[in-house]
Design a protein around this motif. Structure first.
Motif, PDB file in Angstrom:
ATOM      1  N   ASN A  47       0.917  -1.091  -0.082  1.00 18.04           N
ATOM      2  CA  ASN A  47       0.055  -0.150  -0.153  1.00 18.04           C
ATOM      3  C   ASN A  47       0.930   1.308   0.141  1.00 18.04           C
ATOM      4  N   MET A  48       0.413   2.090  -0.862  1.00 16.90           N
ATOM      5  CA  MET A  48       1.364   3.520  -1.080  1.00 16.90           C
ATOM      6  C   MET A  48       0.121   4.485  -0.689  1.00 16.90           C
ATOM      7  N   ILE A  49       0.487   5.660  -0.126  1.00 21.11           N
ATOM      8  CA  ILE A  49      -0.332   6.631   0.145  1.00 21.11           C
ATOM      9  C   ILE A  49       0.065   7.943  -0.156  1.00 21.11           C
ATOM     10  N   LEU A  50      -0.433   8.668  -0.891  1.00 25.77           N
ATOM     11  CA  LEU A  50      -0.137  10.058  -1.363  1.00 25.77           C
ATOM     12  C   LEU A  50      -0.699  11.198  -0.657  1.00 25.77           C
ATOM     13  N   ILE A  51       0.044  12.163   0.131  1.00 25.26           N
ATOM     14  CA  ILE A  51      -0.452  13.139   0.665  1.00 25.26           C
ATOM     15  C   ILE A  51       0.313  14.378   0.208  1.00 25.26           C
ATOM     16  N   GLY A  52      -0.673  15.618   0.181  1.00 24.20           N
ATOM     17  CA  GLY A  52      -0.247  16.733  -0.125  1.00 24.20           C
ATOM     18  C   GLY A  52      -1.114  17.887  -0.263  1.00 24.20           C
ATOM     19  N   GLU A  53      -0.883  18.824  -0.557  1.00 26.71           N
ATOM     20  CA  GLU A  53      -1.947  20.117  -0.551  1.00 26.71           C
ATOM     21  C   GLU A  53      -2.812  19.862  -1.548  1.00 26.71           C
ATOM     22  N   ILE A  54      -4.018  20.480  -1.433  1.00 25.65           N
ATOM     23  CA  ILE A  54      -4.971  20.487  -2.630  1.00 25.65           C
ATOM     24  C   ILE A  54      -4.354  21.174  -3.988  1.00 25.65           C
ATOM     25  N   GLY A  55      -4.879  20.398  -5.033  1.00 27.63           N
ATOM     26  CA  GLY A  55      -4.227  20.731  -6.489  1.00 27.63           C
ATOM     27  C   GLY A  55      -2.759  20.475  -6.608  1.00 27.63           C
ATOM     28  N   GLY A  56      -2.109  19.686  -5.804  1.00 31.47           N
ATOM     29  CA  GLY A  56      -0.610  19.547  -5.884  1.00 31.47           C
ATOM     30  C   GLY A  56      -0.244  18.481  -7.078  1.00 31.47           C
ATOM     31  N   PRO A  78      -7.760   9.153 -17.689  1.00 31.67           N
ATOM     32  CA  PRO A  78      -7.014   8.728 -16.596  1.00 31.67           C
ATOM     33  C   PRO A  78      -7.677   7.948 -15.451  1.00 31.67           C
ATOM     34  N   ILE A  79      -7.296   7.176 -14.713  1.00 24.70           N
ATOM     35  CA  ILE A  79      -7.835   6.320 -13.679  1.00 24.70           C
ATOM     36  C   ILE A  79      -8.408   7.258 -12.458  1.00 24.70           C
ATOM     37  N   ALA A  80      -7.678   8.128 -11.883  1.00 26.60           N
ATOM     38  CA  ALA A  80      -7.814   8.844 -10.990  1.00 26.60           C
ATOM     39  C   ALA A  80      -8.380  10.300 -11.544  1.00 26.60           C
ATOM     40  N   GLY A  81      -9.469  10.565 -10.819  1.00 30.89           N
ATOM     41  CA  GLY A  81     -10.170  11.812 -11.068  1.00 30.89           C
ATOM     42  C   GLY A  81      -9.400  12.963 -11.119  1.00 30.89           C
ATOM     43  N   ILE A  82      -9.390  13.999 -11.908  1.00 34.02           N
ATOM     44  CA  ILE A  82      -8.331  15.008 -11.783  1.00 34.02           C
ATOM     45  C   ILE A  82      -9.086  16.319 -11.785  1.00 34.02           C
ATOM     46  N   GLY A  83      -8.811  17.183 -10.735  1.00 39.22           N
ATOM     47  CA  GLY A  83      -9.113  18.565 -11.031  1.00 39.22           C
ATOM     48  C   GLY A  83      -8.377  19.386 -11.864  1.00 39.22           C
ATOM     49  N   LEU A  84      -8.623  20.548 -12.468  1.00 35.75           N
ATOM     50  CA  LEU A  84      -8.126  21.385 -13.062  1.00 35.75           C
ATOM     51  C   LEU A  84      -7.037  22.423 -12.671  1.00 35.75           C
ATOM     52  N   ASN A  85      -7.467  22.486 -11.342  1.00 36.25           N
ATOM     53  CA  ASN A  85      -6.327  23.622 -10.405  1.00 36.25           C
ATOM     54  C   ASN A  85      -7.164  23.329  -8.892  1.00 36.25           C
ATOM     55  N   ARG A  86      -6.659  24.207  -7.926  1.00 36.53           N
ATOM     56  CA  ARG A  86      -6.644  24.262  -6.624  1.00 36.53           C
ATOM     57  C   ARG A  86      -8.191  24.228  -6.413  1.00 36.53           C
ATOM     58  N   THR A  87      -9.131  25.089  -7.168  1.00 33.83           N
ATOM     59  CA  THR A  87     -10.272  25.283  -6.712  1.00 33.83           C
ATOM     60  C   THR A  87     -11.338  24.297  -7.408  1.00 33.83           C
ATOM     61  N   GLY A 112      -7.000  16.487  -0.590  1.00 28.14           N
ATOM     62  CA  GLY A 112      -5.974  17.443  -0.429  1.00 28.14           C
ATOM     63  C   GLY A 112      -6.118  18.341   0.646  1.00 28.14           C
ATOM     64  N   LEU A 113      -4.857  18.665   1.123  1.00 30.20           N
ATOM     65  CA  LEU A 113      -4.868  19.436   2.545  1.00 30.20           C
ATOM     66  C   LEU A 113      -4.985  20.916   2.276  1.00 30.20           C
ATOM     67  N   GLU A 114      -5.883  21.393   2.864  1.00 33.63           N
ATOM     68  CA  GLU A 114      -6.337  22.963   3.072  1.00 33.63           C
ATOM     69  C   GLU A 114      -5.950  23.728   3.947  1.00 33.63           C
ATOM     70  N   THR A 115      -6.280  23.289   5.454  1.00 33.48           N
ATOM     71  CA  THR A 115      -5.912  24.070   6.341  1.00 33.48           C
ATOM     72  C   THR A 115      -4.657  23.787   7.045  1.00 33.48           C
ATOM     73  N   VAL A 214       8.381  15.739  -6.360  1.00 29.61           N
ATOM     74  CA  VAL A 214       8.265  17.205  -6.694  1.00 29.61           C
ATOM     75  C   VAL A 214       7.609  17.320  -8.006  1.00 29.61           C
ATOM     76  N   THR A 215       6.289  17.756  -8.245  1.00 33.15           N
ATOM     77  CA  THR A 215       5.506  17.797  -9.171  1.00 33.15           C
ATOM     78  C   THR A 215       5.675  18.945 -10.061  1.00 33.15           C
ATOM     79  N   LYS A 216       5.072  19.092 -11.244  1.00 25.68           N
ATOM     80  CA  LYS A 216       4.869  20.446 -11.795  1.00 25.68           C
ATOM     81  C   LYS A 216       6.279  21.190 -12.183  1.00 25.68           C
ATOM     82  N   ILE A 217       7.318  20.146 -12.607  1.00 31.09           N
ATOM     83  CA  ILE A 217       8.620  20.790 -12.584  1.00 31.09           C
ATOM     84  C   ILE A 217       8.594  21.608 -14.159  1.00 31.09           C
ATOM     85  N   ASP A 218       7.597  21.272 -14.939  1.00 31.93           N
ATOM     86  CA  ASP A 218       7.435  22.149 -16.339  1.00 31.93           C
ATOM     87  C   ASP A 218       6.636  23.242 -16.057  1.00 31.93           C
TER      88      ASP A 218
END
Length: 300
Positions: A47-56, A78-87, A112-115, A214-218
Motif C-alpha cells: 500500500n502506498m499513500i499520497l499526501i499533499g496540498e489540494i491541487g498539488g 486517467p484512472i484517478a479523477g483530476i481537478g484542473l486547479n486548486r479550486t 488534498g490538505l487545505e488548512t 516534486v511535481t509540476k517541474i514543467d
C-alpha cells in the motif's frame, strides 16, 4: 512495374514501416515497467499513500503511474479523477487504485490538505493507522466536545472526534496500513508550508521513510521543453525540502512531470514516474520487514 510505381511502392513500404515502428514504440513496455507489472511482494500487496496540498498533483501522479505501466491504454482516460486547479481539485474521499498487472501495487489517493491544522492532522493519523475504510470521506463527528478533542490529542487516537461511519469496524492489520508514503510537493509553489512538517513527522515517528515527489517541474514559465528551467525549478524545491527535513536523503526526493495529454505517450514522463514508483516499492518492502520483525519481538 514502372519507375513511378516502384517509387510509390517504396514510399508506401517506408510509411508502413514507420507506422509499425511508431506503434511498437507506443506499446513497448520498459524493463522497469515489466518488473513492476509482475512484482510479487512478501505479502499479498503493498500500500502506498499520497499526501499533499489540494491541487498539488496527487491524482495526476497516480494516473501517470498507471499510464506508465500500461502503454497500450492510450485512449483511456486517467484512472484517478483530476481537478484542473486548486479550486476544482477532484478528490474528496480516500480511494485506492490498483496500478500493476499483478494487482500487487496499490496506491491510495487522499483529499488534498487545505488548512493543515489539527483536524486534518488527525484525519491523516487515522489513515496512517489503517482506521479509515476505503472510498469514504474522512470527516468529523457532527457533535463532539472539547473533552473529545483533548482526548484525541493526549491519547493520539483520532477516533474520539471522527464520524464512526468512516472508521473500520475491525482491527487494522499489516495489509490495511500504508507501507510507503509519498508527499507530493509542487515545484512552482513559492514555499513549503511550515505546518506540513507536522504531517511528515507523523509518519517518521512510526518508522516510515517518507518520499517526496516534486511535481509540476514543467511549470516554469519558460518555453516548452526547456530542460534547464525545469531542472532549476526542481533543484530549488529539492534544496528547500532537504533544509526543512534534515533526515531526508537526496534519493528520497524525485522529480515528476505528470501526464496532461493522455492520448500521447511520453517516455521521459514515464521514466520519471517509474523511478519514483520503484523507490516506493523498495521503501514498502523495508517497512514491512521492520513491521514483521517488531511483531515477532513483541510476541516473544
Amino acid at each position: 512495374m514502372s519507375s513511378s510505381q516502384a517509387s510509390e511502392h517504396n514510399n508506401s513500404s517506408e510509411s508502413t514501416e514507420q507506422q509499425n515502428s511508431t506503434t511498437h514504440q507506443r506499446l513497448k513496455t520498459s524493463p522497469l515497467a515489466s518488473n513492476l507489472n509482475t512484482y510479487q511482494p512478501a505479502c499479498s500487496h503493498v500500500n502506498m499513500i499520497l499526501i499533499g496540498e489540494i491541487g498539488g498533483g496527487k491524482s495526476s501522479l497516480i494516473s501517470t503511474f498507471h499510464r506508465a505501466l500500461h502503454p497500450q491504454l492510450t485512449s483511456q482516460s486517467p484512472i484517478a479523477g483530476i481537478g484542473l486547479n486548486r479550486t476544482t481539485a477532484f478528490t474528496k474521499k480516500i480511494k485506492y487504485y490498483v496500478l500493476n498487472e499483478a494487482s500487487t501495487i496499490i496506491t491510495h489517493d487522499t483529499k488534498g490538505l487545505e488548512t493543515l491544522m489539527r483536524p486534518e492532522l488527525e484525519h491523516v493519523r487515522a489513515i496512517r493507522d489503517g482506521k479509515i475504510r476505503d472510498d469514504v470521506e474522512v470527516r468529523q463527528k457532527q457533535e463532539w466536545t472539547v473533552w473529545d478533542y483533548l482526548m484525541s490529542i493526549v491519547t493520539r487516537n483520532p477516533d474520539a472526534i471522527l464520524d464512526p461511519d468512516c472508521l473500520r469496524n475491525e482491527q487494522a492489520d499489516i495489509l490495511d496500513i500504508p507501507h510507503a508514503v509519498i508527499f507530493v510537493v509542487p515545484a512552482n509553489q513559492r514555499k513549503i508550508p511550515t505546518e506540513l512538517t507536522n504531517f511528515v513527522h507523523l509518519f517518521v515517528e512510526y518508522g516510515y521513510m517518507p518520499l517526496f515527489a516534486v511535481t509540476k517541474i514543467d511549470c516554469h514559465g519558460a518555453e516548452k521543453g526547456d530542460l534547464y528551467a525545469a531542472t532549476n525549478l526542481y533543484d530549488t524545491k529539492k534544496e528547500e525540502i532537504m533544509k526543512r527535513f534534515d533526515f531526508v536523503d537526496y534519493d528520497m526526493i524525485k522529480p515528476v512531470q505528470n501526464y496532461t495529454q493522455w492520448d500521447k505517450r511520453d517516455l521521459s514522463i514515464e521514466n520519471l514516474a517509474l523511478n519514483l514508483l520503484q523507490k516506493a516499492v523498495l521503501t514498502s518492502e523495508m517497512f514491512i520487514d521492520r513491521f514483521v520483525q517488531r511483531q515477532k519481538e513483541y510476541e516473544e
